[in-house]
Design a protein around this motif. Structure first.
Motif, short mmCIF file in Angstrom:
data_model
loop_
_atom_site.label_atom_id
_atom_site.label_comp_id
_atom_site.label_asym_id
_atom_site.label_seq_id
_atom_site.Cartn_x
_atom_site.Cartn_y
_atom_site.Cartn_z
N ALA A 89 0.86 -1.19 0.00
CA ALA A 89 0.00 0.00 0.00
C ALA A 89 0.89 1.24 0.00
O ALA A 89 1.87 1.31 0.74
N VAL A 90 0.54 2.19 -0.85
CA VAL A 90 1.29 3.43 -0.98
C VAL A 90 0.32 4.59 -0.87
O VAL A 90 -0.69 4.62 -1.59
N THR A 91 0.60 5.53 0.02
CA THR A 91 -0.23 6.72 0.16
C THR A 91 0.52 7.91 -0.41
O THR A 91 1.69 8.12 -0.12
N ARG A 92 -0.17 8.69 -1.22
CA ARG A 92 0.43 9.90 -1.81
C ARG A 92 0.17 11.06 -0.87
O ARG A 92 -0.97 11.47 -0.66
N THR A 93 1.24 11.58 -0.31
CA THR A 93 1.12 12.72 0.59
C THR A 93 1.88 13.90 -0.01
O THR A 93 2.90 13.72 -0.67
N PRO A 94 1.37 15.11 0.23
CA PRO A 94 2.06 16.29 -0.31
C PRO A 94 3.45 16.42 0.29
O PRO A 94 3.67 16.11 1.46
N ARG A 95 4.37 16.87 -0.51
CA ARG A 95 5.72 17.12 -0.03
C ARG A 95 5.69 18.36 0.86
O ARG A 95 5.11 19.38 0.50
N LYS A 96 6.33 18.26 2.02
CA LYS A 96 6.40 19.40 2.92
C LYS A 96 7.40 20.41 2.35
O LYS A 96 8.46 20.03 1.87
N PRO A 97 7.04 21.67 2.39
CA PRO A 97 7.97 22.68 1.87
C PRO A 97 9.26 22.70 2.70
O PRO A 97 9.21 22.51 3.92
#
Length: 96
Positions: A83-91
């Motif tokens: 399972a892979v979750t796409r999370t926004p990259r933290k600035p």
């Protein structure tokens, strides 16, 4: 499998959107071919419908436990889950 050259014409890969905070579940046929005592196959969509998970780990643990219950621990095939979750990259802070 390297057999694409046997087909006539060209093919293009299928593409689907993968929105932020979505989870992609990949699994082998050992999951869907797990049977209960009456011979019914395990259906991950039916068994996990409406459930939400904070990250991939709890999703995978839930499916594995559910399959153990479904088969009464009598599985006869291997099973692989990813399972892979796409999370926004933290600035990141600019250097300096």
């Amino acid at each position: 499998m390297g057999l694409g050259h046997l087909r006539a014409g060209t093919s293009r890969p299928d593409q689907w959107p993968f929105p932020w905070d979505s989870t992609l579940l990949l699994y082998t046929d050992g999951l869907t071919e797990s049977r209960d005592a009456t011979g019914d196959f395990y259906d991950p969509v039916l068994h996990q419908k409406g459930r939400t998970f904070s990250s991939p780990g709890p999703l995978l643990a839930s499916i594995a436990a559910d399959v153990r219950r479904h088969t009464n621990e009598a599985r006869d095939d291997d099973m692989a889950l990813l399972a892979v979750t796409r999370t926004p990259r933290k600035p990141t802070a600019p250097p300096g």
